[in-house]
Design an enzyme around this catalytic site. Sequence first.
Site, mmCIF file in Angstrom:
data_model
loop_
_atom_site.group_PDB
_atom_site.id
_atom_site.type_symbol
_atom_site.label_atom_id
_atom_site.label_comp_id
_atom_site.label_asym_id
_atom_site.label_seq_id
_atom_site.Cartn_x
_atom_site.Cartn_y
_atom_site.Cartn_z
ATOM 1 N N HIS A 81 1.052 -0.966 -0.077
ATOM 2 C CA HIS A 81 0.002 -0.176 -0.060
ATOM 3 C C HIS A 81 1.107 1.500 0.059
ATOM 4 C CE1 HIS A 81 0.282 -0.383 4.499
ATOM 5 N NE2 HIS A 81 0.748 1.071 4.445
ATOM 6 N N ASP A 111 0.346 -7.658 1.623
ATOM 7 C CA ASP A 111 0.169 -6.088 1.073
ATOM 8 C C ASP A 111 2.173 -6.284 1.312
ATOM 9 O OD1 ASP A 111 0.197 -3.331 1.470
ATOM 10 O OD2 ASP A 111 -0.261 -3.240 3.811
ATOM 11 N N SER A 192 4.958 2.569 7.950
ATOM 12 C CA SER A 192 3.990 1.182 7.115
ATOM 13 C C SER A 192 5.554 1.036 6.438
ATOM 14 C CB SER A 192 3.492 1.493 6.019
ATOM 15 O OG SER A 192 2.164 1.729 7.285
#
Length: 353
Positions: A81, A111, A192
């Site tokens: 992402h 992911d 992230s």
Amino acid sequence: MKRILPLLTAVLVLGTANAGRSQPATDERNTIDVFKRAAAGVVHVKSARVVVAVGDQPVAGEGAGTGFVLDAEGRILTNYHVIENSAGIKLLVAGGRTLDAKLIGTAPVLDVAVLQAISLSDSEVQLQPLALGDSDAVEIGQKVLAIGNPLGLHNTLTVGVLSGIGRNLPGAPPGLEQSFLQLDAAINPGNSGGPLLDSSGKVIGVNSVIAREGQNIGFAIPINVIKRVLPDLIEMGHVYRPALGFTAVPLTSSIATLFGLPVREGLLVQEVADGSPAASAGLRGGTRMVPLDDSVYVLGGDIITAANGKRLTSPGELASVILGSKPGDRIQLTIQRQDERLEKTITLPPMHF
């Protein structure tokens, strides 16, 4: 007394001298050492995006996150992402240098994405790989360290403990059901894709999700899940996801009781496609349709209770068993067929089944 006084004086002098040179406690020293070793292997990932605004007029946007170095060839692991829909990717690496990067592999189902740093011929650019640990060996309560770029603050360190193992999150991809590591080390937007480290400095997870309704509740993808698919991502650019040729629904205790089924959990096979690997393995679908609330169950088929010895309660758990497999690999399914327990072997199909 005359012999004791000089000794006391010496002790007092040494104590005063040492007081001016404060030494970190053992745990502090470990935290400092881990950060010093690992920080050089953490990169700031910036992705240029094209966003369609009102009136279909495209406008430029930017995504930001974290990644870390996998090997000396300059491969970088991050979250999918972070770079999704990107038109260009740049890496801010140790020493303040900026490198271009290209995307070489993605696994949206997990992911994760693998990038390749470009222009590594520059002798001034040295990327330090981080060692990958064993996320199956972690324990709740152990110290964890997160390094990332929250809110654009480069190489930020936070420290905490591992708060939970095998967490499930609403909307999690099938390959990550009941897999997440929970941590209380603070992570925020920009973390992230960054590494979650143990006290030896090895990567045990990839920081990916925060609980916006809580404080200091974050989640990381276990590194062992990712290690299983890394070869496919690097060699093929994607993971192998075989079509087995059957559909199934999770079986709950209440449904099993209502329909008088012989087991209380598993995957209730609904339909098996002709000529599929499932059909070749002898799997049987249901024959009788029974409506219930807003759903329709097809009864009479096999109930898959385990795959390769691992108990199954959801399709995502079966996907997790298959993850990292290759065409031709065999998966041992334990099934319940009425009152009989059977073992069926399903052979995974070629890449383009």
